[in-house]
Design a protein around this motif. Structure first.
Motif, PDB file in Angstrom:
ATOM      1  N   PRO A  75      45.184  32.389  45.356  1.00 11.47           N
ATOM      2  CA  PRO A  75      44.319  32.905  45.848  1.00 11.47           C
ATOM      3  C   PRO A  75      43.294  31.820  45.153  1.00 11.47           C
ATOM      4  N   ALA A  76      42.898  30.937  45.820  1.00 11.74           N
ATOM      5  CA  ALA A  76      41.649  30.434  44.660  1.00 11.74           C
ATOM      6  C   ALA A  76      41.106  31.297  44.134  1.00 11.74           C
ATOM      7  N   LEU A  77      40.734  30.789  42.937  1.00 17.52           N
ATOM      8  CA  LEU A  77      40.177  31.983  41.651  1.00 17.52           C
ATOM      9  C   LEU A  77      38.990  31.455  41.470  1.00 17.52           C
ATOM     10  N   GLN A 136      38.568  34.117  36.509  1.00 20.77           N
ATOM     11  CA  GLN A 136      39.468  34.577  37.248  1.00 20.77           C
ATOM     12  C   GLN A 136      39.707  33.535  36.728  1.00 20.77           C
ATOM     13  N   VAL A 178      35.985  45.207  35.502  1.00 17.68           N
ATOM     14  CA  VAL A 178      36.237  46.136  36.722  1.00 17.68           C
ATOM     15  C   VAL A 178      37.604  46.801  37.772  1.00 17.68           C
ATOM     16  N   THR A 179      37.562  47.409  38.457  1.00 24.72           N
ATOM     17  CA  THR A 179      38.614  48.368  39.556  1.00 24.72           C
ATOM     18  C   THR A 179      37.427  47.004  40.586  1.00 24.72           C
ATOM     19  N   GLY A 180      38.467  46.349  40.964  1.00 23.57           N
ATOM     20  CA  GLY A 180      38.471  45.467  42.222  1.00 23.57           C
ATOM     21  C   GLY A 180      38.142  43.421  41.553  1.00 23.57           C
ATOM     22  N   SER A 181      38.609  43.491  40.362  1.00 20.53           N
ATOM     23  CA  SER A 181      37.972  41.942  40.007  1.00 20.53           C
ATOM     24  C   SER A 181      38.904  40.966  39.938  1.00 20.53           C
ATOM     25  N   GLY A 182      40.101  41.172  39.887  1.00 25.94           N
ATOM     26  CA  GLY A 182      40.920  40.733  40.514  1.00 25.94           C
ATOM     27  C   GLY A 182      41.614  40.454  38.961  1.00 25.94           C
ATOM     28  N   LYS A 183      42.551  41.186  39.052  1.00 25.64           N
ATOM     29  CA  LYS A 183      43.303  41.642  37.813  1.00 25.64           C
ATOM     30  C   LYS A 183      44.417  40.980  38.223  1.00 25.64           C
ATOM     31  N   THR A 184      44.876  41.712  39.048  1.00 24.46           N
ATOM     32  CA  THR A 184      46.295  41.696  39.884  1.00 24.46           C
ATOM     33  C   THR A 184      46.693  40.181  39.984  1.00 24.46           C
ATOM     34  N   ARG A 203      52.235  43.252  47.036  1.00 26.00           N
ATOM     35  CA  ARG A 203      52.265  41.658  46.650  1.00 26.00           C
ATOM     36  C   ARG A 203      52.871  40.558  45.923  1.00 26.00           C
ATOM     37  N   HIS A 240      35.233  41.180  42.879  1.00 28.36           N
ATOM     38  CA  HIS A 240      36.058  39.708  43.438  1.00 28.36           C
ATOM     39  C   HIS A 240      35.240  39.431  44.963  1.00 28.36           C
ATOM     40  N   ARG A 275      35.018  48.404  48.318  1.00 26.65           N
ATOM     41  CA  ARG A 275      35.797  47.683  47.504  1.00 26.65           C
ATOM     42  C   ARG A 275      35.794  45.659  48.390  1.00 26.65           C
ATOM     43  N   ARG A 276      35.110  46.264  49.728  1.00 23.16           N
ATOM     44  CA  ARG A 276      34.949  45.193  50.455  1.00 23.16           C
ATOM     45  C   ARG A 276      33.091  44.719  51.022  1.00 23.16           C
TER      46      ARG A 276
END
Ligand code: ADP
Ligand code: ZN
Length: 710
Positions: free
Chosen positions: A174-176, A180, A204-210, A245, A362, A571-572
């Motif tokens: 995805p576009a970061l 990120q 934080v959780t949901g920041s796009g670490k994965t 993923r 994110h 998260r959304r």
């Protein structure tokens, strides 16, 4: 074998042994599997050596794996055979059977129909079994069978390894966002150096670490056609999400490695990793012992998670060993977390690790508002566990058609069963732990040993009938209350008692993500890592639970767990909120969570640890001696105390009765050793261990950097 070191053998003329070869070697009267860990010229030795019997037709362990196994044994102060057995687990599993697939022979069918054409198109795309082919073409099994009977399709046996797909790192991610992209670039640079280096990916959780660490994986895979990547996760439930993923990102299923993977599938992964054909592995901690040929990158996701600590058998911490293995393999390491361990934060602060911070969540997603429910002011009604403010929030959430997660890190119905006639608390017969009531199964279970029995009708102590009462809540009891309060809501429970394997867990997580439940009552198994788009309320039923044990990491762990659990909300696009039910709202952990001020909490914890010389400012090791004979055990621990080497910077405490004094009929005693950071504590413990030999009835376990103090 529990041997302190490798044995010497002679190499028969012309055998051509190499380091890492698996061999059959005699030990006493038996012939055993062994691994060549060193080769040397021993002409002129005065001892006749037994010869190696044969080289096994099995993959050779790469040199890095051989070195790592020995390093791990030394670090953990254990026999090298222990980590070696873990490294060979896949080699000892049964081989998978070849896959039977149907392929087009090139012969033209006597008659072409649209259905037949679809089958031929599907068969041309890639190898399918007959059933898969029918499904892929959307036709009945009869169509496929007719084509096979006619000779248009023919059976071929695919060796399973041929079916390991190659990941394509050039597929775009995805576009970061700017932050990120900066972190991804720093990771690409680190991977590009092709030598050992560690980065902390902190967001934080949901920041796009994965998303960001997948970029590092793409860089590693793209830079070298042989490079291998390992992603370690603390829970099997999380491996499922990351496998999907990875598959989406690189167009290829990664190798999957954890205790739920069937032995033949494990063998397939093991062999493919050894041969370099499996380039990405997603797994639980023991994946670290796979025979990687060219490990370039290790990702430890949720690096703070205590599940990385293996507490039985070979005792190790997978995060720490991951860093050690990467050093041996000249590989890069990414440690990812929203709440890094104090050990890792210290390394980052000191500049030993690169510290990459992601800004916020994110996209539109915002962190949830966190509020504390003071149970002293608004307690639940007697016999209930959900306070009025939490129930009101649940009703609102339900009314909006959104989801609630009730988090309680306790399996079963009630953690304690007590006799109201005589006061007896029901415990396991041979273990110092309370029996936990499970209503689904009608049994009382010891969570430590797995012992269970039907719930008795009368008190086993005084014989009173109907006198046993259930004290306190587990997830099953919270579910019961939720059903009473919201009879029309769709409610599910996620704990290791309701979810038996990885597939079941994945199904439940997907159902929650798809909005099939209104309320999920969950232990930590479901509270970590997942994305539930419609989840907007997290209720923490007992925020104080983890603080009660009071060990070294109680506050740190509670903070991490609750930050994770509350981080599931919002998260959304929809904003989320979290409510923490607590009797101690002024506690530093609750205050930090409410203020979302991790840094202040960490600074306070660090200061306390530093003052006490505790990790990460000092080192700890524990010794647990257990025995069936109390007198022999007592004599042994006394001898051990006497034998403790005197060494500057090392303090030995104990022996003391372990808090869990009896497990499976064995009495337990503990020592705790604290040392300065400059001390090689493994070497100290090895010296100590060698000085006293336990009698046959006593077992000694050494735990470097203990997480459990029970
Ligand atoms: P973390 O690992 O930090 O919890 P994730 O990588 O799971 O965060 O990201 C949270 C959600 O946001 C996921 O659904 C992910 O696909 C999405 N996301 C993160 N970064 C991006 C991005 N740059 N573009 C699109 N979606 C993203
Ligand atoms: Zn009684």
């Amino acid at each position: 074998m529990p041997l302190p070191e490798a044995f010497d053998y002679a190499e028969p003329e012309g055998m051509g042994l190499e380091l890492g070869d698996q061999v059959a070697a005699p030990l006493g009267p038996r012939l055993l599997r062994g691994v060549v860990v060193a080769l040397r010229d021993a002409h002129g030795g005065n001892r006749p050596l037994k010869p190696v019997e044969a080289v096994l037709e099995e993959p050779r362990l790469p040199p890095g794996t051989v070195e790592f196994v020995q390093w791990a044994a030394r670090y953990a102060v254990d026999w090298p055979g222990q980590p070696l057995a873990i490294a060979l687990r896949g080699a000892r599993a049964p081989k998978p059977r070849p896959l039977k697939v149907l392929e087009a022979t090139g012969a033209a069918p006597a008659r072409m129909t649209p259905a037949r054409e679809k089958v031929l198109v599907a068969a041309a795309s890639h190898a399918h079994s007959a059933a898969e082919l029918a499904r892929a073409a959307g036709v009945s099994a009869g169509v496929v069978k007719a084509l096979a009977d006619e000779g248009v399709l023919a059976v071929r046996y695919l060796e399973p390894e041929e079916s390991f797909p190659t990941p394509d790192p050039s597929r775009p991610g995805p576009a970061l966002s700017a932050s990120q992209a900066a972190a991804a670039q720093a990771l690409r640079d680190m991977v590009g150096e092709r030598r050992f280096g560690v980065a902390l990916l902190d967001g934080v959780t949901g920041s796009g670490k994965t998303e960001v660490y997948l970029e590092a994986a793409a860089a590693a895979l793209g830079a070298d056609p042989d490079a291998q990547v390992l992603v370690l996760l603390p829970e099997i439930a999380l491996t499922q999400a990351v496998i999907s993923r990875v598959a989406d990102r690189f167009g290829a299923e990664p190798g999957e490695w954890h205790s739920d993977v069937a032995p033949p599938a494990r063998r397939r992964v093991w062999e493919a990793v050894a041969a370099g054909r499996c380039r990405i592995v997603v797994g639980a901690r023991s994946a670290l012992f796979l025979p990687f040929r060219k490990l370039s990158l290790v990702v430890v996701d949720e690096e703070h998670d205590a599940s990385f600590k293996q507490e039985e058998g070979f005792i190790y911490h997978a995060r720490d060993l991951a860093v050690a293995r990467a050093k041996i393999e000249d590989a890069a390491v990414v440690l990812a977390s929203a709440t890094p361990s104090l050990e890792t934060l210290r390394n980052a602060e000191q500049g030993r690790y690169r510290w990459l911070r992601l800004e916020g969540r994110h996209g539109e997603a915002r962190l949830p508002d966190i509020d504390v429910v003071d149970l002293r002011e608004t307690p639940p009604e007697p016999g209930r566990w959900l306070s009025p403010p939490l129930v009101a929030a649940m009703a609102e959430t339900y009314g909006r058609g959104e989801q609630t997660l009730l988090f309680l890190n306790r399996r079963g119905y009630a953690p304690l069963v007590l006799c109201k006639a005589c006061g007896e608390r029901l415990t396991a017969p041979d273990t110092d732990s309370w029996l936990v009531e499970h209503r689904y199964t009608g049994r009382l279970v010891c969570h430590l040993t797995g012992f269970s029995m039907p719930k008795p009708a009368a008190c086993p102590h005084c014989g009173s009938k109907d006198s046993l009462v259930s004290i306190g809540p587990g997830v099953e009891r919270v579910e019961e209350e939720a059903r009473e309060r919201f009879p029309d809501a769709r409610i599910a429970v996620f704990s290791s008692d309701t979810v038996f394997d990885a597939r079941e867990g994945k199904r439940l997580i997907e159902a929650m993500a798809a909005g099939e439940f209104d309320i999920l009552v969950a232990t930590q198994a479901a509270a970590k890592g997942h994305n539930f788009p419609n989840l907007t309320l997290v209720g923490v039923v007992d925020a104080d639970l983890g603080l009660r044990g009071g060990d070294l990491r109680a506050a740190e762990r509670t903070y991490q767990l609750l930050a994770q659990a509350t981080g599931r909300a919002g998260r959304r696009e929809k904003p989320g909120r979290a409510l923490l039910q607590t009797w101690a709202p002024e506690h530093a952990v609750m205050a930090a969570l409410k203020a979302q001020d991790r840094d202040a909490f960490v600074a306070a914890e660090m200061a306390e640890r530093e003052a006490a010389g505790l990790p990460p400012f000092g080192r700890l090791a524990a010794v647990v001696a257990s025995g069936t004979d109390p007198v022999q055990l007592e004599d042994f621990v006394r001898a051990m105390a006497q034998a403790a080497p005197n060494s500057p910077g090392v303090e030995v405490y104990g022996p003391a009765d372990a808090p869990l004094g009896l497990v499976r009929g064995r009495r337990r005693k503990r020592f705790l050793v604290r040392s300065d950071r400059t001390v090689d504590l493994s070497a100290y413990m090895a010296t100590w261990r060698a000085r006293v030999k336990p009698p046959a009835s006593v077992r000694v376990a050494i735990d470097i950097d203990p997480y459990s103090f029970l």
